[in-house]
Design a protein around this motif. Structure first.
Motif, PDB file in Angstrom:
ATOM      1  N   GLY A   6       0.793  -1.224   0.000  1.00 35.38           N
ATOM      2  CA  GLY A   6       0.000   0.000   0.000  1.00 35.38           C
ATOM      3  C   GLY A   6       0.820   1.264   0.000  1.00 35.38           C
ATOM      4  O   GLY A   6       0.405   2.279  -0.555  1.00 35.38           O
ATOM      5  N   ILE A   7       2.021   1.209   0.594  1.00 26.98           N
ATOM      6  CA  ILE A   7       2.826   2.424   0.680  1.00 26.98           C
ATOM      7  C   ILE A   7       4.311   2.092   0.698  1.00 26.98           C
ATOM      8  O   ILE A   7       4.736   1.085   1.272  1.00 26.98           O
ATOM      9  N   CYS A   8       5.092   2.915   0.040  1.00 22.23           N
ATOM     10  CA  CYS A   8       6.556   2.814   0.052  1.00 22.23           C
ATOM     11  C   CYS A   8       7.114   4.149   0.543  1.00 22.23           C
ATOM     12  O   CYS A   8       6.750   5.212   0.009  1.00 22.23           O
ATOM     13  N   LEU A   9       7.960   4.086   1.568  1.00 19.58           N
ATOM     14  CA  LEU A   9       8.578   5.282   2.138  1.00 19.58           C
ATOM     15  C   LEU A   9      10.054   5.006   2.377  1.00 19.58           C
ATOM     16  O   LEU A   9      10.477   3.854   2.511  1.00 19.58           O
ATOM     17  N   ARG A  10      10.830   6.053   2.472  1.00 17.12           N
ATOM     18  CA  ARG A  10      12.266   5.885   2.713  1.00 17.12           C
ATOM     19  C   ARG A  10      12.526   5.248   4.083  1.00 17.12           C
ATOM     20  O   ARG A  10      11.941   5.670   5.083  1.00 17.12           O
ATOM     21  N   GLY A  11      13.438   4.275   4.089  1.00 20.02           N
ATOM     22  CA  GLY A  11      13.839   3.645   5.341  1.00 20.02           C
ATOM     23  C   GLY A  11      15.341   3.605   5.519  1.00 20.02           C
ATOM     24  O   GLY A  11      15.838   3.379   6.620  1.00 20.02           O
ATOM     25  N   LYS A  12      16.079   3.826   4.433  1.00 22.73           N
ATOM     26  CA  LYS A  12      17.543   3.790   4.487  1.00 22.73           C
ATOM     27  C   LYS A  12      18.064   4.930   5.365  1.00 22.73           C
ATOM     28  O   LYS A  12      17.638   6.077   5.232  1.00 22.73           O
ATOM     29  N   ALA A  13      18.996   4.601   6.250  1.00 21.11           N
ATOM     30  CA  ALA A  13      19.507   5.600   7.196  1.00 21.11           C
ATOM     31  C   ALA A  13      20.303   6.692   6.487  1.00 21.11           C
ATOM     32  O   ALA A  13      21.085   6.422   5.587  1.00 21.11           O
ATOM     33  N   GLY A  14      20.102   7.921   6.915  1.00 21.63           N
ATOM     34  CA  GLY A  14      20.851   9.053   6.372  1.00 21.63           C
ATOM     35  C   GLY A  14      20.103  10.342   6.611  1.00 21.63           C
ATOM     36  O   GLY A  14      18.874  10.365   6.565  1.00 21.63           O
ATOM     37  N   TRP A  15      20.832  11.417   6.853  1.00 20.90           N
ATOM     38  CA  TRP A  15      20.135  12.685   7.126  1.00 20.90           C
ATOM     39  C   TRP A  15      19.372  13.156   5.891  1.00 20.90           C
ATOM     40  O   TRP A  15      18.358  13.855   6.021  1.00 20.90           O
ATOM     41  N   GLY A  16      19.829  12.764   4.710  1.00 14.13           N
ATOM     42  CA  GLY A  16      19.109  13.114   3.490  1.00 14.13           C
ATOM     43  C   GLY A  16      18.302  11.967   2.928  1.00 14.13           C
ATOM     44  O   GLY A  16      17.725  12.089   1.848  1.00 14.13           O
ATOM     45  N   GLU A  17      18.255  10.859   3.644  1.00 11.79           N
ATOM     46  CA  GLU A  17      17.468   9.713   3.206  1.00 11.79           C
ATOM     47  C   GLU A  17      16.221   9.588   4.081  1.00 11.79           C
ATOM     48  O   GLU A  17      15.275  10.347   3.903  1.00 11.79           O
ATOM     49  N   ASN A  18      16.228   8.677   5.071  1.00 15.98           N
ATOM     50  CA  ASN A  18      15.003   8.518   5.864  1.00 15.98           C
ATOM     51  C   ASN A  18      14.669   9.754   6.686  1.00 15.98           C
ATOM     52  O   ASN A  18      13.504  10.073   6.916  1.00 15.98           O
ATOM     53  N   MET A  19      15.709  10.520   7.096  1.00 11.91           N
ATOM     54  CA  MET A  19      15.417  11.685   7.926  1.00 11.91           C
ATOM     55  C   MET A  19      14.851  12.855   7.129  1.00 11.91           C
ATOM     56  O   MET A  19      14.196  13.725   7.700  1.00 11.91           O
ATOM     57  N   ALA A  20      15.097  12.884   5.824  1.00 13.85           N
ATOM     58  CA  ALA A  20      14.433  13.905   5.006  1.00 13.85           C
ATOM     59  C   ALA A  20      12.933  13.679   5.056  1.00 13.85           C
ATOM     60  O   ALA A  20      12.147  14.614   5.290  1.00 13.85           O
ATOM     61  N   PHE A  21      12.527  12.433   4.855  1.00 14.73           N
ATOM     62  CA  PHE A  21      11.098  12.136   4.915  1.00 14.73           C
ATOM     63  C   PHE A  21      10.547  12.324   6.329  1.00 14.73           C
ATOM     64  O   PHE A  21       9.509  12.975   6.523  1.00 14.73           O
ATOM     65  N   LEU A  22      11.210  11.738   7.328  1.00 14.25           N
ATOM     66  CA  LEU A  22      10.674  11.759   8.686  1.00 14.25           C
ATOM     67  C   LEU A  22      10.657  13.161   9.295  1.00 14.25           C
ATOM     68  O   LEU A  22       9.738  13.504  10.041  1.00 14.25           O
TER      69      LEU A  22
END
Length: 437
Positions: free
Chosen positions: A179-195
């Motif tokens: 149903g949904i795909c979101l960033r999970g890879k660690a990184g300030w510009g990876e998952n933390m950009a989304f979160l």
């Protein structure tokens, strides 16, 4: 062979041997995103007009690129003549005196055509220090056919509650549709950009007005809990390893019902050459929680020249070409208007050909204009930046917090432990840096 032929052949060989040596080589560090890869394929148009300039590419995954260029510029390593940097680095590095001012890009460059939101993030004291190659916010990309099958209709401005409802309705794990795909890879510009962007819409923030970290508050707890619920129940397996490129591939191959990510992805998910669902994609604004902020970010990938470069003039020629209206026209000619790098120039969004070819154009521009780096979250904060905090310490903090949250997604730690780790990591760094006692 006659004596004349031998002389002519020898002169030709000498020319071929000498020409590359005479050319000024520019080493360009860039990210392995689709638009950057496309640019590399089109640079013959530049070198044909500038035979005295040779281009050497160093193409890296996003986290690796950031690490390499940051180390190089901070240590004055001199490995690169042109760097691909983000909206985060540009003003910080400019204030450090690490970047060349881009004050003479040529009469036809039209710096005033750059979108104000994007140009503003690259400007210090009225001077431009990086040229935007493409700009982006974030939005919802979704499968219209799956939404219809679920008996739902995506609003132009959805809430997080609707996103959860839709994710549940569209998930069919037996068919490998999530149903949904979101960033999970660690990184300030990876998952933390989304979160970080998601957290803004929940009323969370990195710091209060006294620079005290806020991961021990209810807003961050709600953000991380909902994120983990979405991904655990309705996301793809192995999501803690997925960044932008991995989720793009999942969406293009029909495995995602929804993907909330960079607006720049729109041309790739609607391109029938690459996407099996190209004719089934719809777009909506990033979700909100009813608090007056949406979970969308503001970013640009930019070309910049490190200070002290011995090849400044040649580098400026290339930067001006790659971020010009002429380059947009070149991509349109070769790849179609829908595939030109988005989010940088007002004239692009006023172009009827682009409007017709790019069904995502209006939503992209609206998302970019809606992001407010000066007031990123519900409450007042002491920092600038939507999905990042514009202080030098953020790269280290953001990556460490990203690792804690990625571990929670992988099931290695609980949400409570991840938040406690994030709080401890951030407090320790901010005390060491002198922000708090």
């Amino acid at each position: 062979m006659t004596k004349f032929a031998r002389v002519l052949l020898g002169a030709t060989a000498l020319t071929l041997a000498v020409s590359p040596a005479l050319a000024e080589k520019l080493t360009i560090a860039t990210v392995n995103n689709g638009d950057m890869i496309r640019m590399q394929k089109l640079t013959d148009a530049f070198t044909a007009k500038n035979p005295d300039i040779e281009l050497e590419w160093v193409t890296l995954e996003e986290n690796v690129l950031r690490q390499r260029v940051t180390t190089d510029i901070a240590t004055k390593g001199g490995q690169y003549d042109i760097m691909t940097i983000g909206t985060y680095e540009a003003p910080i590095w400019a204030k450090q005196g690490w970047l060349v001012e881009l004050d003479d890009m040529g009469a036809d460059y039209d710096v005033d055509d750059l979108l104000p939101a994007i140009r503003g993030g690259l400007t210090v004291e009225g001077k431009l220090y990086a040229a935007p190659f493409y700009g982006e916010s974030s939005m919802v990309m979704y499968r219209k056919d799956l939404m219809e099958k679920a008996g739902l209709e995506m609003p132009d401005a959805p809430t997080w509650d609707f996103i959860k409802q839709a994710a549940a309705a569209m998930t069919d794990k037996n068919a490998e549709v999530y149903g949904i795909c979101l960033r999970g890879k660690a990184g300030w510009g990876e998952n933390m950009a989304f979160l970080s962007a998601m957290a803004n819409s929940y009323g969370a923030k990195w710091f209060d007005m006294d620079w005290k970290p806020q991961f021990d508050g209810e807003a961050w707890k709600a953000t991380l809990t909902d994120y983990l619920d979405l991904m655990t129940n309705y996301g793809p397996p192995g999501a803690s390893n997925n960044g932008f490129n991995e989720n793009l591939s999942l969406f293009q191959t029909g495995k995602c019902g929804m993907w909330i990510d960079a607006t720049v992805a729109a041309s790739f998910v609607t391109n029938p050459k690459d996407s099996t669902v190209a004719d089934k994609v719809g777009f909506a604004l990033a979700p909100d929680k009813g608090l007056g902020k949406r979970g969308n970010w503001l970013w640009a990938w930019n070309l910049a020249i490190p200070a002290g470069s011995q090849k400044t003039e040649a580098a400026k020629k290339f930067v001006a070409w790659a971020t010009s209206k002429e380059y947009l026209d070149l991509v349109a000619e070769k790849e179609g208007w829908a595939n030109v790098p988005p989010g940088t120039r007002t004239s692009l969004y006023e172009n009827p050909k682009y409007q017709e070819a790019a069904p995502f154009a209006k939503m992209t521009l609206e998302s970019i204009n809606a992001a407010d780096p000066q007031h990123p979250t519900v409450d007042d904060v002491p920092y600038v930046g939507v999905q990042f905090v514009a202080i030098p310490e953020f790269q280290g903090i953001g990556t460490a917090v990203g690792q804690a949250f990625s571990a929670a997604l992988a099931g290695s730690v609980s949400a409570e432990n991840a938040l406690a780790n994030a709080q401890a990591i951030t407090e320790r760094t901010m005390k060491k840096a002198g922000y708090i006692k």
